[in-house]
Motif scaffolding. Structure first.
Motif, PDB file in Angstrom:
ATOM      1  N   CYS A 277       0.654  -1.016  -0.421  1.00 37.32           N
ATOM      2  CA  CYS A 277      -0.107   0.062   0.103  1.00 37.32           C
ATOM      3  C   CYS A 277       0.969   0.809   0.156  1.00 37.32           C
ATOM      4  N   CYS A 280      -0.017   3.155   3.879  1.00 36.39           N
ATOM      5  CA  CYS A 280       0.584   2.621   4.921  1.00 36.39           C
ATOM      6  C   CYS A 280       1.664   1.497   4.999  1.00 36.39           C
ATOM      7  N   CYS A 289      -4.241   0.331   0.266  1.00 37.62           N
ATOM      8  CA  CYS A 289      -5.086  -1.251   0.815  1.00 37.62           C
ATOM      9  C   CYS A 289      -6.524  -1.255   1.051  1.00 37.62           C
ATOM     10  N   CYS A 292      -7.069   1.246   4.152  1.00 32.01           N
ATOM     11  CA  CYS A 292      -6.511   3.304   3.998  1.00 32.01           C
ATOM     12  C   CYS A 292      -7.207   3.165   2.233  1.00 32.01           C
TER      13      CYS A 292
END
Ligand code: SF4
Ligand SMILES: [Zn+2]
Ligand SMILES: [Zn+2]
Lengths: 309, 97
Positions: A277, A280, A289, A292
Motif C-alpha cells: 500500500c 501504510c 489497501c 486506507c
C-alpha cells in the motif's frame, strides 16, 4: 449424570460428543482438545510467539487462558472499536483478565476522538454495514500489530459454530474462492503478513462458554449492538436445530469439509498478487489497501457533507 | 408430594398467619427466579422440574444456554425448584467478527 472419566457427578453434558464431565475433567478435555487441534493442523510450536486477538468475549478469553495453561508464549491484542457501552465493557473485562493473570496486553483504540474513526462513525459516513467496516479495520490493525511486534502467528477465537455458520453461508452461495480459503490455518500470502490460526475451530460455543464459566473468566455476555439480525446468527440457528436432532452434525460438517471438500475447492481462482500500500505499507491488491481506501472515503464523504451544508 | 400453591398463597408468603395469630409451620417457598442473559429478561416459575424440561418449555434449544445456579452449572437431568435463582446464559455470539 456421571463424569465419563472419573465417575464424579457431572457438571457438563456434551451431547455432540455423547459424553459428560465433572469440572476438572472438562477443563482437561477442553485444553487437550485445543492442543490436539494445534498439533493436527501444525498451527504453531512452543518456540513461536503468538499474538492472540481478544475481544473480551468468551471465545477469545477462553483461547488465551488455554494457550497460557498449555505453556505457549502469548501476548493479547485488544482493538477498541468505539462501539459505545459495549466497547467500554469489553475493554475493561479484557484488561482485568490480563492484569489478574499478569499477561501482556496491547490495546489499540480506533481514533474516534481525533479522526472520528470509530466503527459507528465510519459506518454512518460511508453508509456501509458496520460489520463490513469493522472487518476491514480488524484485519488491518491485527496484521499491522502482528508485523510490528514480530509475532509468528496471529490467533483468533473463532469457534466451531462460527466455522459451521460460515461454511453453510459459503455453500449456500457457492462462494468458491471463500471455500478454498476456509481453513483453520492460513499461511501468509505476503512477507508482511503472518500466519493466521483458529485453534478453537473444533470447539463449540457451548464448550468455550462452559470453559470460561468454570475457569472463572469474567467475559462480556452482552452482544455487540450491530450483531442483531446478522445473517451469521440465522446460519447458527439452522446449525443448532440440526445439532439438536442429530448431535455431532456441526463437527462433522466442518471436519468432513476440511478432509473431503476443501481439496476439491483448493483449485479455485487465486486472488491477484499483492503489492504494498502506497499509504501504510501493508500488503494491498491495488496501489492502496482496503483499509486506507476506507479511511480516505470517510474523509471524502465528510468533506462533501460539509460542502453541501 | 409437592403441593402446588396458588398465586394468592405465594403473594401472602411468609406473612401469612393462622387465625389464632401463630406463625404457620411451613414456610411458603418463593417461586423460582429465572433470568435470561444477555436479554436481561426475568421470569418467575413455580414448581420442581428437570433443567431439560425447563429449558425446553421456554422454547430454547438444548446446548444453546448455560444453566447456572450460584457458582455451579446444571446438566439437563438436574432438578431445579422453588427458591432457586437460575441464570440461562446464551452461548451464541453473533456478528461478522
Ligand atoms: S458485530 Fe459487526 S460491528 Fe460488532 S464487533 Fe462484530 S463485526 Fe464488528
Ligand atoms: Zn471427572
Ligand atoms: Zn494502507
Amino acid at each position: 449424570m456421571k463424569c465419563k472419566r472419573c465417575s464424579a457427578t457431572a457438571t457438563v453434558q456434551l451431547r455432540s460428543h455423547n459424553t459428560a464431565f465433572c469440572k476438572p475433567c472438562f477443563v482437561f478435555f477442553f485444553q487437550r482438545g485445543v492442543e490436539r487441534a494445534i498439533a493436527r493442523e501444525r498451527m504453531f510450536s512452543r518456540d513461536e510467539r503468538i499474538l492472540v486477538a481478544v475481544s473480551g468475549g468468551k471465545d477469545s478469553l477462553a483461547l488465551w487462558d488455554t494457550l497460557v495453561a498449555l505453556g505457549y508464549e502469548t501476548e493479547g491484542l485488544y482493538l477498541g472499536l468505539g462501539i459505545g457501552a459495549y466497547s467500554s465493557a469489553s475493554e475493561q473485562k479484557t484488561r482485568t483478565f490480563a492484569e489478574r493473570r499478569g499477561l501482556r496486553l496491547q490495546v489499540v483504540a480506533l481514533d474516534e476522538a481525533e479522526a472520528g474513526l470509530g466503527i459507528p462513525s465510519v459506518a454512518a459516513a460511508t453508509r456501509r454495514p458496520a460489520c463490513s467496516a469493522c472487518g476491514t479495520f480488524k484485519r488491518h490493525h491485527f496484521d499491522r500489530a502482528a508485523l510490528a511486534g514480530g509475532f509468528a502467528v496471529l490467533a483468533t477465537g473463532h469457534n466451531l459454530d462460527d466455522e459451521a455458520a460460515r461454511l453453510l453461508g459459503n455453500v449456500l452461495h457457492w462462494q468458491l474462492p471463500y471455500l478454498a480459503k476456509q481453513r483453520p490455518v492460513l499461511e501468509p500470502t505476503h512477507p508482511r503478513f503472518v500466519r493466521k490460526v483458529r485453534p478453537l475451530y473444533r470447539t463449540s460455543e457451548l464448550e468455550s462458554a462452559t470453559y470460561a464459566f468454570l475457569r472463572g473468566i469474567d467475559y462480556v455476555v452482552e452482544e455487540c449492538p450491530n450483531s442483531a439480525g446478522a445473517t451469521q446468527l440465522i446460519y447458527k440457528d439452522v446449525m443448532n436445530r440440526l445439532e439438536n436432532e442429530m448431535p455431532g452434525s456441526k463437527l462433522a460438517f466442518v471436519t468432513d469439509f476440511l478432509s473431503h471438500g476443501l481439496p476439491l475447492f483448493a483449485k479455485a481462482p487465486e486472488i491477484a498478487d499483492l503489492g504494498e500500500c502506497a499509504r501504510c505499507g501493508m500488503p494491498a491488491a491495488g496501489d492502496v489497501c482496503g483499509y486506507c481506501r476506507l479511511v480516505a472515503e470517510v474523509g471524502r464523504r465528510r468533506a462533501q457533507a460539509v460542502a453541501h451544508s | 408430594m409437592q403441593r402446588t400453591l396458588g398465586p394468592d398463597r405465594i403473594a401472602r408468603g411468609l406473612s401469612r398467619r393462622k387465625p389464632d395469630g401463630s406463625v404457620p409451620r411451613f414456610r411458603v417457598p418463593a417461586p423460582m427466579q429465572v433470568r435470561l442473559e444477555p436479554q436481561g429478561k426475568q421470569l418467575t416459575i413455580s414448581g420442581r422440574r428437570r433443567v431439560g424440561d425447563l429449558v425446553r418449555s421456554l422454547g430454547i434449544l438444548a446446548g444453546t444456554v448455560l444453566v447456572i445456579r450460584g457458582d455451579e452449572l446444571l446438566t439437563d437431568d438436574a432438578f431445579v425448584d422453588d427458591d432457586d435463582t437460575i441464570e440461562l446464559r446464551a452461548v451464541i455470539s453473533g456478528g461478522a467478527g
